[in-house]
Scaffold this active site. Structure first.
Site, PDB file in Angstrom:
ATOM      1  N   GLU A  16       0.818  -1.209   0.000  1.00  0.00           N
ATOM      2  CA  GLU A  16       0.000   0.000   0.000  1.00  0.00           C
ATOM      3  C   GLU A  16       0.860   1.270   0.000  1.00  0.00           C
ATOM      4  OE1 GLU A  16      -0.352  -2.566   1.993  1.00  0.00           O
ATOM      5  OE2 GLU A  16      -2.455  -3.056   2.383  1.00  0.00           O
ATOM      6  N   LEU A  17       1.958   1.222   0.749  1.00  0.00           N
ATOM      7  CA  LEU A  17       2.795   2.428   0.845  1.00  0.00           C
ATOM      8  C   LEU A  17       3.429   2.748  -0.501  1.00  0.00           C
ATOM      9  CD1 LEU A  17       3.953   4.640   2.658  1.00  0.00           C
ATOM     10  CD2 LEU A  17       5.952   3.179   3.014  1.00  0.00           C
ATOM     11  N   ILE A 439      25.973  -6.426 -23.220  1.00  0.00           N
ATOM     12  CA  ILE A 439      26.023  -7.238 -22.000  1.00  0.00           C
ATOM     13  C   ILE A 439      24.889  -8.269 -21.938  1.00  0.00           C
ATOM     14  CG2 ILE A 439      26.139  -7.096 -19.461  1.00  0.00           C
ATOM     15  CD1 ILE A 439      28.553  -5.927 -21.006  1.00  0.00           C
ATOM     16  N   ASP A 607      26.969 -14.273 -15.929  1.00  0.00           N
ATOM     17  CA  ASP A 607      26.906 -13.002 -15.192  1.00  0.00           C
ATOM     18  C   ASP A 607      27.124 -13.233 -13.699  1.00  0.00           C
ATOM     19  OD1 ASP A 607      26.310 -11.265 -17.322  1.00  0.00           O
ATOM     20  OD2 ASP A 607      24.203 -11.881 -17.285  1.00  0.00           O
ATOM     21  N   CYS A 651      28.648  -5.657 -12.302  1.00  0.00           N
ATOM     22  CA  CYS A 651      28.413  -4.219 -12.197  1.00  0.00           C
ATOM     23  C   CYS A 651      28.894  -3.781 -10.810  1.00  0.00           C
ATOM     24  CB  CYS A 651      26.955  -3.851 -12.386  1.00  0.00           C
ATOM     25  SG  CYS A 651      25.849  -5.207 -12.716  1.00  0.00           S
ATOM     26  N   HIS A 702      22.884   3.586 -17.016  1.00  0.00           N
ATOM     27  CA  HIS A 702      21.879   3.935 -15.996  1.00  0.00           C
ATOM     28  C   HIS A 702      21.199   5.255 -16.283  1.00  0.00           C
ATOM     29  CE1 HIS A 702      24.741   1.107 -14.232  1.00  0.00           C
ATOM     30  NE2 HIS A 702      23.663   0.583 -13.691  1.00  0.00           N
TER      31      HIS A 702
END
Ligand code: GLN
Ligand code: ZN
Length: 762
Positions: A16-17, A439, A607, A651, A702
């Protein structure tokens, strides 16, 4: 004997938050409505804890984003660049300022980035890093602590136990923004705010206050140890009449045991799940009258408590201290486990009977108290569940255990040295210098994600779904060809998540419907549960990799998640060492690697982005971890012939300290994140004379920003001054899953162009 809880999950049973915050950020609900959701959640949480019979119920453990950021606002540590959020727009509230610090702010002609975020110790929770300046002063700013305390009084009918991040840990969690001082020197300036807080809390009726001081269980310098003594002496001197509890967790006290045991506080909390042996060490050191809170119920994992084991520890403490000085508690805040097991309707009943989520863990704390007071039946029930788990055929696969027991040195060893593998691979592949690749993932558009949702709902048949995924794969192969990338990938369109995808195909994994755990802000993750011996019933990725390879004469790289990362991002069984579970996963991945090779895939990437984050909190434990983690990777990678090229990808690569271990992985090629640090990391690889091939990321995925050809050329030139050119690859920092197509296209075009230019220059 009191029961004590350190903290409770705050996102709510149905997240809910998360939903309310995201709606507030989108301007769809008012601040008043957001606060109503908060009050509702808090009320439920408090009443749940009260019903479970918890005596010391926390308040101020709730946060709209992060408890460290809450503390920054409480002590008025607000970097100046955020002040305009309040001054420039008078309509903004304290909460808007708070979210601006957490998420950045781009409105009213302002453009401020979010504060830095990093991992909370060895959890997957991320906190907002406090910033410090020389001689910085502090003053009480946000009064949320009081508001939550008052609210809890209303709900509970008595005082709750406010939780504050302790002053020493608060400083140590932060970062100096200027050179020439150490943030611990700010303690003198910071303490008066804490003292003011405590005295006001006492006036409002608080009896106990909890200080979270996880750094007490970490490696500390002499200065930091002195800071602890100073802080709690001052608090005691200036805040008479308040009962202080200092909570440590995630590690044992080790060399800090005497320091912690004699701090002038009323109670000390120990994590006896991570470090049960520290009880022996601490008991004789504990200063007179001090209480001990025994964290015996695991706050980091989802297994039912073994009451026998917990009772032994509790009894030992009771024998030495007497009941009135002993508290029973979870090992740390329950923030790190899912909300309520009762909500899981699809788990097999057998597995469900082995588990406990936050709500059930409170029950366990109460049960332990009841058993100590004579309720034998509860103990019997618990022993029965434990016995069933021990013998379950779901868990134990003798063939898997036999196979890990039989792993030899040779299984963790490629046939030939890197130098001779490199020569053979060079002849096989005939790749140019500075080969280009990516990647693994390409943008997961809404279309792709919808395919999976429709498959789940039954709106698509498996065949239709696969046809659509094939279409996306073919498109991305054609597109990579047209770009003249050298080594292609299939795009990972068939994957929801790099761990969940494999977990669903491996034996020994279970999945929850609602097992959400907060990762940062409104972001939650739902880690799979590794409950049993892990094996691979059938090939997992061969179908997609061979399909992609069949479309092109270029090399297509197979794409797998490594054993340590699968372990690290799951809830892991606690009935055998983590190293054993990792080796089982390693064998499953090894089989997949061999299957890929047999099906004609000649380059395979495994990975391992989580190797670094799995490092233990104490340096003394690093080597033991690295030994088994690196071995597991090598087992997964070593089943193939010399001509097959193994890549790995990582990463968040702060490798400076562990470069020897990274080299020891002996991957033919490692790709990693370096673009944000301008190839700084490569210097460590150069100093070490790292022998194998490396693809230092040449641009940051990113952000949507498109890197220019020139900047990537200059990064590559820099790389070529540090390492032999024939060892260098050209690739982005990480997978492109979260990016959009337009910027991906442009960025990769530029990247291929940059590789061409560098090839000609060198
Ligand atoms: N192969 C994965 C991808 O490209 C790697 C993701 C990661 O490193 N976190 O998405
Ligand atoms: Zn990555």
């Amino acid at each position: 004997m009191l029961t004590n809880n350190l903290g409770y999950p705050r996102v709510g049973a149905q997240r809910e938050l998360k939903k309310a915050c995201e709606q507030y950020w989108a301007g769809k609900v008012s601040q008043h409505e957001l606060f109503q959701v908060k009050s509702q959640l808090l009320k439920q949480n408090w009443l749940t804890q009260q019903a479970a019979g918890i005596d010391l119920i926390p308040s101020n453990d709730f946060s709209f984003y992060d408890q460290v950021l809450d503390m920054s606002l409480t002590v008025g540590n607000i970097p100046a660049r955020y002040s305009p959020v309040l001054t420039q727009n008078k309509g903004n509230s304290e909460l808007d300022l708070y979210f601006a610090m957490a998420r950045g702010y781009q409105k009213d002609g302002l453009d401020v980035k979010a504060m830095e975020m990093t991992k909370w110790f060895d959890t997957n929770y991320h906190y907002i890093v406090p910033e410090f300046l020389p001689n910085q002063t502090f003053s009480l700013f946000s009064t949320k602590v009081f508001a939550d305390f008052e609210e809890s009084k209303q709900v509970l009918g008595h005082a709750s136990k406010p939780v504050l991040l302790g002053p020493v840990s608060y400083l140590l969690l932060g970062k100096e923004k200027e050179a020439g001082f150490h943030r611990i020197e700010l303690l003198q300036n910071l303490l008066p705010v804490y003292i003011q807080l405590l005295n006001q809390l006492r006036e409002r009726g608080a009896v106990w206050v909890q200080f979270d001081e996880p750094f007490l269980a970490m490696d500390l310098t002499e200065n930091e140890k002195k800071a602890y003594e100073y802080a709690y002496r001052e608090i005691k001197r200036q805040c008479a009449g308040i009962k202080t509890l200092v909570a440590t967790y995630f590690e044992g006290l080790h060399d800090n045991a005497a320091l912690a045991a004699t701090l002038p506080v009323c109670a000390l909390h120990l994590d006896l799940v991570r470090a049960p042996q520290q009880l022996d060490q601490v008991l004789p050191l504990l200063s007179k009258k001090k209480s001990l809170s025994l964290g015996v119920v695991d706050g980091r994992n989802i297994w039912k408590n073994d009451y026998n084991q917990s009772l032994e520890l509790l009894q030992q403490a009771i024998d030495q201290l007497g009941e009135e000085r002993v508290m029973i508690a979870p090992s740390c805040s329950l923030l790190h486990v899912p909300f309520d097991l009762d909500l899981e309707t699809k788990l097999s009943p057998e597995i469900k009977n082995w588990l406990a989520f936050a709500k059930q863990k409170l029950q366990e704390v109460g049960d332990l108290q009841r058993i100590l007071h004579g309720d034998e039946a509860l103990l019997l029930q618990n022993q029965q569940a434990a016995a069933l788990r021990k013998q379950s055929a779901l868990i134990h696969k003798p063939a898997v255990k036999a196979r890990t027991a039989a792993i030899t040195e040779q299984d963790a060893q490629r046939h030939s040295s890197f130098a001779s593998r490199q020569q053979k691979q060079y002849e096989e592949f005939q790749l140019p210098l500075f080969p280009t690749t990516t990647i693994g993932s390409f943008p997961q558009t809404a279309d792709i994600r919808q395919l999976r949702a429709r498959l789940k709902k039954g709106e698509l048949t498996q065949a239709q779904y696969e046809q659509e995924i094939e279409r996306a794969t073919e498109e991305v192969i054609r597109w990579q060809e047209s770009l003249h990338l050298d080594v292609l990938v299939h795009g990972e369109f068939e994957r929801n998540d790099m761990v969940e995808y494999f977990g669903e195909l491996l034996e020994g994994f279970a999945f929850t419907q609602n097992g959400w755990v907060q990762s940062y802000g409104s972001r939650c993750v739902k880690p799979p549960v590794i409950y049993g011996d892990v094996s691979r019933p059938e090939a997992m990725t061969v179908r997609w990799s061979t399909y992609a390879q069949s479309l092109t004469s270029k090399l297509v790289k197979g794409m797998l998640t490594g054993p340590v990362t699968i372990l690290q991002w799951s809830f892991v069984r606690d009935d055998q060492p983590r190293s054993e579970t990792t080796l089982q996963i390693a064998l499953a991945i090894r089989d997949e690697v061999v299957s890929l090779e047999e099906s004609g895939i000649r380059i395979i990437q495994i990975d391992e982005p989580a190797i670094r984050e799995g490092l233990p909190l104490r340096r003394a434990h690093w080597q033991a971890y690295l030994d088994w983690a690196i071995k597991a990777f090598r087992v997964s990678a070593s089943g193939v012939k010399d001509e097959t090229q193994i890549h790995t990808h990582m990463c968040y690569s702060e490798f400076n300290d562990i470069i020897a271990s990274i080299a020891d992985m002996d991957a033919d090629v490692i790709t990693m994140e370096t673009s944000r640090s301008q190839m700084e990391l490569l210097e460590a690889f150069a100093d070490f004379a790292y022998p194998n091939e490396i693809g230092p990321g040449v641009y940051d995925i990113h952000s949507p920003r498109v890197p220019s050809v020139e900047e990537m050329v200059s990064l590559l030139e820099k790389a070529a001054t540090l390492l032999p050119a024939r060892n260098l690859w050209v690739n982005p920092d990480c997978g492109l899953k979260t990016r959009k197509w337009p910027e991906t296209e442009e960025s990769l075009k530029n990247m291929v162009q940059a590789a061409r230019i560098v090839r000609e220059k060198i």
